[in-house]
Every structure is written in C-alpha cells, then in structure tokens.
Design a protein around this motif. Structure first.
Motif, PDB file in Angstrom:
ATOM      1  N   ASP A   1      43.165  32.688  40.151  1.00  0.00           N
ATOM      2  CA  ASP A   1      42.497  33.982  39.142  1.00  0.00           C
ATOM      3  C   ASP A   1      43.674  34.886  39.210  1.00  0.00           C
ATOM      4  OD1 ASP A   1      40.508  32.674  40.714  1.00  0.00           O
ATOM      5  OD2 ASP A   1      40.045  33.812  42.078  1.00  0.00           O
ATOM      6  N   PHE A   2      44.638  34.919  39.095  1.00  0.00           N
ATOM      7  CA  PHE A   2      45.273  36.046  38.497  1.00  0.00           C
ATOM      8  C   PHE A   2      46.529  35.166  37.392  1.00  0.00           C
ATOM      9  CE2 PHE A   2      44.499  36.515  43.038  1.00  0.00           C
ATOM     10  CZ  PHE A   2      43.839  38.107  42.541  1.00  0.00           C
TER      11      PHE A   2
ATOM     12  N   ASP B   1      44.520  32.253  35.120  1.00  0.00           N
ATOM     13  CA  ASP B   1      43.788  31.319  34.587  1.00  0.00           C
ATOM     14  C   ASP B   1      42.584  32.383  33.634  1.00  0.00           C
ATOM     15  OD1 ASP B   1      44.954  29.110  35.596  1.00  0.00           O
ATOM     16  OD2 ASP B   1      43.669  28.930  36.482  1.00  0.00           O
ATOM     17  N   PRO B   2      42.136  33.369  33.569  1.00  0.00           N
ATOM     18  CA  PRO B   2      41.395  34.138  33.158  1.00  0.00           C
ATOM     19  C   PRO B   2      41.990  34.551  31.686  1.00  0.00           C
ATOM     20  CG  PRO B   2      41.117  34.596  35.478  1.00  0.00           C
ATOM     21  CD  PRO B   2      41.822  33.791  35.208  1.00  0.00           C
ATOM     22  N   PHE B   3      43.543  34.778  31.758  1.00  0.00           N
ATOM     23  CA  PHE B   3      44.005  35.039  30.912  1.00  0.00           C
ATOM     24  C   PHE B   3      44.451  33.903  29.805  1.00  0.00           C
ATOM     25  CE2 PHE B   3      44.973  37.809  34.635  1.00  0.00           C
ATOM     26  CZ  PHE B   3      44.379  38.748  34.131  1.00  0.00           C
TER      27      PHE B   3
ATOM     28  N   HIS C   1      54.364  36.920  37.867  1.00  0.00           N
ATOM     29  CA  HIS C   1      54.241  38.768  37.670  1.00  0.00           C
ATOM     30  C   HIS C   1      55.321  39.133  39.511  1.00  0.00           C
ATOM     31  CE1 HIS C   1      50.378  38.058  39.661  1.00  0.00           C
ATOM     32  NE2 HIS C   1      50.905  38.832  40.809  1.00  0.00           N
ATOM     33  N   GLU C   2      55.270  38.300  40.206  1.00  0.00           N
ATOM     34  CA  GLU C   2      55.959  38.740  41.083  1.00  0.00           C
ATOM     35  C   GLU C   2      57.144  38.452  41.138  1.00  0.00           C
ATOM     36  OE1 GLU C   2      55.515  40.290  44.102  1.00  0.00           O
ATOM     37  OE2 GLU C   2      53.012  40.600  44.095  1.00  0.00           O
TER      38      GLU C   2
ATOM     39  N   PRO D   1      37.483  30.706  32.577  1.00  0.00           N
ATOM     40  CA  PRO D   1      37.669  30.954  34.142  1.00  0.00           C
ATOM     41  C   PRO D   1      37.535  32.316  34.091  1.00  0.00           C
ATOM     42  CG  PRO D   1      40.026  30.203  33.324  1.00  0.00           C
ATOM     43  CD  PRO D   1      39.206  30.232  32.027  1.00  0.00           C
TER      44      PRO D   1
ATOM     45  N   PRO E   1      37.151  34.907  37.797  1.00  0.00           N
ATOM     46  CA  PRO E   1      37.572  34.967  38.820  1.00  0.00           C
ATOM     47  C   PRO E   1      36.729  33.967  40.188  1.00  0.00           C
ATOM     48  CG  PRO E   1      38.021  36.538  37.768  1.00  0.00           C
ATOM     49  CD  PRO E   1      37.503  36.171  37.313  1.00  0.00           C
ATOM     50  N   ALA E   2      36.738  33.637  41.047  1.00  0.00           N
ATOM     51  CA  ALA E   2      36.025  33.374  42.331  1.00  0.00           C
ATOM     52  C   ALA E   2      36.329  34.282  43.561  1.00  0.00           C
ATOM     53  CB  ALA E   2      35.754  31.752  42.810  1.00  0.00           C
ATOM     54  N   PRO E   3      35.961  35.820  43.339  1.00  0.00           N
ATOM     55  CA  PRO E   3      36.808  36.528  44.577  1.00  0.00           C
ATOM     56  C   PRO E   3      36.507  36.064  46.189  1.00  0.00           C
ATOM     57  CG  PRO E   3      34.956  38.175  43.683  1.00  0.00           C
ATOM     58  CD  PRO E   3      35.226  36.408  42.628  1.00  0.00           C
TER      59      PRO E   3
ATOM     60  N   SER F   1      40.770  39.434  48.162  1.00  0.00           N
ATOM     61  CA  SER F   1      40.494  39.504  47.196  1.00  0.00           C
ATOM     62  C   SER F   1      39.903  40.284  46.050  1.00  0.00           C
ATOM     63  CB  SER F   1      40.773  38.181  46.180  1.00  0.00           C
ATOM     64  OG  SER F   1      40.443  37.108  45.721  1.00  0.00           O
TER      65      SER F   1
ATOM     66  N   PHE G   1      39.721  44.145  44.639  1.00  0.00           N
ATOM     67  CA  PHE G   1      40.412  43.928  43.156  1.00  0.00           C
ATOM     68  C   PHE G   1      39.865  43.649  42.194  1.00  0.00           C
ATOM     69  CE2 PHE G   1      43.003  42.219  39.786  1.00  0.00           C
ATOM     70  CZ  PHE G   1      43.547  43.000  39.129  1.00  0.00           C
ATOM     71  N   TRP G   2      38.501  42.494  42.215  1.00  0.00           N
ATOM     72  CA  TRP G   2      37.814  42.082  41.438  1.00  0.00           C
ATOM     73  C   TRP G   2      36.532  43.106  41.195  1.00  0.00           C
ATOM     74  CZ3 TRP G   2      40.529  39.175  38.404  1.00  0.00           C
ATOM     75  CH2 TRP G   2      41.795  38.815  38.961  1.00  0.00           C
TER      76      TRP G   2
ATOM     77  N   PRO H   1      47.707  42.068  44.076  1.00  0.00           N
ATOM     78  CA  PRO H   1      46.879  41.213  45.261  1.00  0.00           C
ATOM     79  C   PRO H   1      47.398  40.473  45.056  1.00  0.00           C
ATOM     80  CG  PRO H   1      45.980  41.809  42.585  1.00  0.00           C
ATOM     81  CD  PRO H   1      47.285  42.248  42.551  1.00  0.00           C
ATOM     82  N   THR H   2      47.974  39.678  45.295  1.00  0.00           N
ATOM     83  CA  THR H   2      48.999  37.833  45.615  1.00  0.00           C
ATOM     84  C   THR H   2      49.340  38.361  46.344  1.00  0.00           C
ATOM     85  OG1 THR H   2      50.315  38.484  43.528  1.00  0.00           O
ATOM     86  CG2 THR H   2      48.648  36.762  43.423  1.00  0.00           C
TER      87      THR H   2
ATOM     88  N   VAL I   1      37.467  42.271  35.276  1.00  0.00           N
ATOM     89  CA  VAL I   1      38.736  41.193  35.136  1.00  0.00           C
ATOM     90  C   VAL I   1      39.456  42.370  33.756  1.00  0.00           C
ATOM     91  CG1 VAL I   1      39.670  40.088  33.749  1.00  0.00           C
ATOM     92  CG2 VAL I   1      38.531  39.461  34.683  1.00  0.00           C
ATOM     93  N   HIS I   2      40.770  42.701  34.488  1.00  0.00           N
ATOM     94  CA  HIS I   2      41.671  43.901  34.123  1.00  0.00           C
ATOM     95  C   HIS I   2      42.622  43.312  32.453  1.00  0.00           C
ATOM     96  CE1 HIS I   2      43.993  40.853  36.418  1.00  0.00           C
ATOM     97  NE2 HIS I   2      45.075  41.718  36.519  1.00  0.00           N
TER      98      HIS I   2
END
Lengths: 386, 136
Positions: A140-141, A143-145, A255-256, B7, B9-11, B15, B18-19, B41-42, B128-129
């Motif tokens: 999720d952190f 793939d959406p991008f 990103h980490e 895609p 996000p599937a909260p 998480s 955040f979403w 958030p990771t 989504v940000h």
C-alpha cells in the motif's frame, strides 16, 4: 559479538552447476533446479544420496510453499535440513551462509544451495511484468504510486548522481564493462560490443535508467555444493574454501532506507572481511549483483573497492576489466545472462579453480561474491579462496 | 471508467488512520511519545525502542529526497499518466514517504525541491497522498 570465525576455512565448495539457458520454452523452477543440481553433483562426483541438506531460493514466478522439499523429493535426497529462503537477489549467497551454519553445527555435512526461476519465457522477456511477478504481493505504500522495480533502482541512481555529481553515462559504463566480458564467452547471447551511446539511446524505463541499464529477464537454474574441507578433498575437483561471509540488513521500504551508501552491503562486507582477515585490495576478482547498473556501482563502492562516488570511474577506466586492478563480473554477469542472481557463485568458484576459460583472471587466490536483494534491504558477501 | 484500476490501499487495523486522514485531507505520521520523533506509517516502533506512537497531523510540507520519471508503466492503469514522477519526499518533520509529484512538468522536478501534500480520495474512507510544488 564474536564472529564465528572457526567455521570458516574448514568449509569448501565441492561442485557448481547451471541449467542450460533456454529461450521461448517455459520451464518449471523445479525442472531448472534439478538440472542445475545434477550438473553440480556431476562436477563434484557425488550422488544425490550423499547430500543431506537442501537450501533453495524461493522462486517468485513459479512459487511453491515448500520449494526446497519439492527439489529434495525430485532428486531423492535424504535431507536432514531443507529450507527455501526469501532473500530475493541475496538468496544464493545467504543460502551458502545458512549451509555453513548447518554444517558447523553438525546438523548436515553436504548441503546443496540452488536458485532457479522461470521469469523469462513466462513473461516473454517483459521486464516489468517479470519484476511484478517477482513481487506478487501488494504494498500500500508503493503500489498506488505506480512504483516498479526499475523505478526503485532509479530512485537510488538519481540520489547517487545528486550526491556525487554523477551522470547517466556513468551508470551506462557498468553495462558496457559487463558486455566486454560477456561477449567473449563462446555461448554469449550478444557478440557485439556495447557503447555508452547505445545504452543512452535505449528506451528510457525509469529515468535515469534506460533499458540497457537493466539486465535481461531469463529462465535460470544454478547450484553449488558446500561441504567440509575434509570431505571436499576426496571429491572430483579441488576444493574452493569458504573463508569468510557476512550478511547485512536495512529497511525494506526505500523511503525508510536512510541516505546512500548502502548500509546492508557495508555491514555484510565488514563482517566477511573481518572474519577472513583480509581487505578489499587483497581480492583478485569480484562477482557482484548487477541486475541494474546502479546496483553494481553502489556495491563496488561500499565493498571498499573505491571511494564513495567513484564507482563509475572504476568501471569506465578499465579497473574492472580482466587486466584491471579488480576484475569484476568476469562472466558478463546478470547484464549478459539475465537475472540469475546465483551467477556470482559459479563464476567465483570457476575463477578460484582456474576454470574460467577465456575470461580467467591469472592466479586468483581470493574471490568475492556479493548478492543484494530487496532492493537494498539485505545483502550478503562471501569470500572464497584456494 | 477504465477497465484497469490503479491499486487502492487496503487499510489494515494499523494503517487505517493514515488512509482515513488522507481522505479527510490530513497527513498523519506516527509520533513517538517517548522521544518525539516522527515516523512513516510503515514503522510501528521508534528507533529509541518506544512503542507508544500516536498519530499526529503534520504540515504536509517537505522536499524531494529522490525521484524518478517513469516511462514504462507497471500496469495498464498507469499508462495514461506516462511519463509520471515517483518521489521519496522528506517531510519537514523528518519522516519520508513514497509518493507522486503532480502539478508540474516532470522536467521541473529536482532533488531538494520544496513540495506540499495534496490528497486524492480513491475509495470510501481511503485517500492517497500526493505532492506538488510548494509554490503552486
């Protein structure tokens, strides 16, 4: 923490083998592994019944939930230990470390380490699809991008260029150097020399990485056999000792991952060099992960073969050539043969044995093999010697 | 409506804030109650070892840490956007996030460029940000 130095020097590679490269025909990861393992056993003069451990990478394009058991069953190996590792590109080198630990503990005496996958024919050479298959889960952190695997390495390349004033042609020099080694091989897929201009003229994938900054996609299988030095002495080929090894870790998400340089490569190299009591200038040839030009460049810097930011001149000025100060990826590497991460091991073994044919480096006493996975979250360095 | 959707996000339990924050136009990070450090958030545990992290709204301001201009899409859903920019953004509060830079030509993006967060709602309660140049 004390290093388990006592196990090193007493372990040796007794065999190495690879499956024949095929194009067009989809082969299963199991079939590819079996072919490579049988070649490695023939090289060592062993039967499958004399092996008691199987460590595999987890094939991404042809997954199975107990892949190592599947391979052990097919080969009729009376295994006392099996596992499939999830170390991505670092899996083959990591597999050797796990094999070393198992042999040192007495749980096994002769362990196969193999890696195979069928990404090539299945995805008809489509790099992006093959890379997606290598990562079948969702994130999720990322793939959406629309992040791709080449995109991840591109983010590293852009940062490297920013920190050190690098240019796209600096990256391209890595691909040119690999082709020079690859094209000399009798069965080379490409015989023509590669130029910086040709790399820069190839389609842009994720700037600054062009298509020729990324290795081809292939089906592959490779295997090595690790055993005790004592046992290896009675086998068909002269033993190649494992004299040092180490793994390194960093966060998975890019990103980490903190600033360059690569923390994982550095950690793995420090451990391996510390155990062996040698330094980078002692190494006669290096075989490093080169799935992307930037990956090999960053690895060489952090393994200590040059100053940070100087990786490009190492490749561009011929230092990695066969007659250079640190002949690197002497088989042509993944850039030539496709994304077979295990390539670093058979070539390091051949170089130490003096079996590398037309690309043999004279008088190799010490060889380094380096795997990277994740894309920079884990790394493994192995040192091999006579 | 395109046949291929990007895609979403599937909260997860962890998480979801955040979403949901993104869906409400807020950028939330996890702040360590022990040492005040902000995290993406990771991360669920702080580098100080503290596991008492609270969601905190942050400014949404930051700078481009690195970026790439993507010319080959991972998925047909992204083809219409080509070439698009993926960036790691370092927020003023310290943490970094993966995202896209929109609202300017890919040629205008550079490392160090100041950016600010914008949000796209992609599903019920899920945003989504993204980032765009801070001066736009």
């Amino acid at each position: 923490m004390t290093h388990p130095a006592h196990i090193y020097g007493k372990l040796a590679f007794a065999g190495t083998g690879e499956a024949a490269l095929t194009t067009g025909q989809v082969r299963s990861a199991k079939d590819l592994a079996v072919e490579a393992v049988l070649a490695a056993l023939a090289d060592a003069g062993l039967s499958t019944r004399e092996v008691d451990g199987v460590i595999t990478a987890s094939p991404a394009a042809d997954p199975h939930f107990v892949f190592a058991s599947l391979v052990a069953e097919a080969l009729n190996i009376p295994a006392r230990i099996t596992t499939a590792l999830q170390g991505a590109g670092a899996s083959p080198c990591l597999g050797v470390l796990y094999a070393a630990r198992a042999i040192a503990s007495g749980e096994a005496h002769t362990v196969l380490v193999c890696e195979s996958d069928s990404r090539g024919a299945k995805f008809k050479g489509d790099k992006i699809q093959a890379m997606r298959a290598a990562r079948p889960w969702s994130d999720d952190f990322e793939d959406p991008f629309g992040l791709t695997v080449p995109g991840k390495y591109a983010l590293l390349a852009q940062r490297w260029m920013h920190q050190y004033g690098g240019r796209p042609e600096d990256l391209a020099a890595v691909a040119v150097a690999s082709r020079e080694h690859g094209r000399r091989q009798p069965n080379a897929p490409r015989r023509d020399p590669l130029t910086l201009a040709a790399v820069l003229a190839s389609p842009m994938i994720a700037a600054p990485l062009h298509a020729l900054d990324c290795c081809p996609v292939a089906d592959w299988g490779g295997a090595v056999i690790l055993t005790t030095l004592e046992r290896a002495r009675d086998m068909r080929k002269p033993p190649v000792r494992l004299i040092g090894g180490g793994e390194g870790h960093a966060p998975y998400h890019l990103h980490e991952t903190a600033e360059l340089p690569s923390v994982a490569t550095r950690q793995s190299a420090q451990t391996a060099f510390g155990i062996a009591g040698v330094k980078p200038s002692d190494i006669d040839t290096a075989q490093v992960f080169d799935g992307f030009t930037i990956a090999a460049l960053l690895a060489m810097e952090e393994l200590g073969f040059c100053q940070r930011g100087q990786g490009a001149s190492l490749f561009a000025q011929g230092h990695t050539a066969l007659d250079g100060s640190i002949p690197t990826n002497t088989s042509g590497g993944m850039m030539t043969w496709g994304n077979a991460h295990i390539l670093v091991l058979p070539e390091a073994i051949r170089q130490v044995r003096g079996e590398a044919g037309i690309n043999q480096v004279p008088d190799v006493e010490l060889a380094l093999a380096h795997g990277i996975g994740g894309p920079m979250s884990l790394a493994c360095t192995l040192l091999l010697g006579k | 409506m395109s046949e291929f959707r990007k895609p979403v996000p599937a909260p997860t339990d962890a998480s979801r804030p955040f979403w949901a924050g993104c869906a409400e136009g807020k950028l939330l990070l996890r702040r360590c109650r022990q040492c005040d450090k902000h995290h993406a958030p990771t991360r669920h545990v702080c580098s100080c070892g503290g596991s008492d992290l609270e969601w905190t709204e942050v400014s949404g301001l930051g700078r481009v840490f690195s970026y790439t201009v993507v010319h080959r899409a991972p998925d047909p859903a992204f083809k219409a956007d080509l070439p698009y920019v993926i960036a790691i953004v370092e927020l003023d509060e310290g943490a970094r996030l993966m995202s896209n830079i929109t609202g300017c030509s890919p040629d205008a993006v550079a490392i160090g460029m100041p950016v600010r967060a914008i949000f796209e709602t992609v599903a019920e309660g899920v945003g989504v940000h993204k980032f765009q140049p801070a001066n736009s």
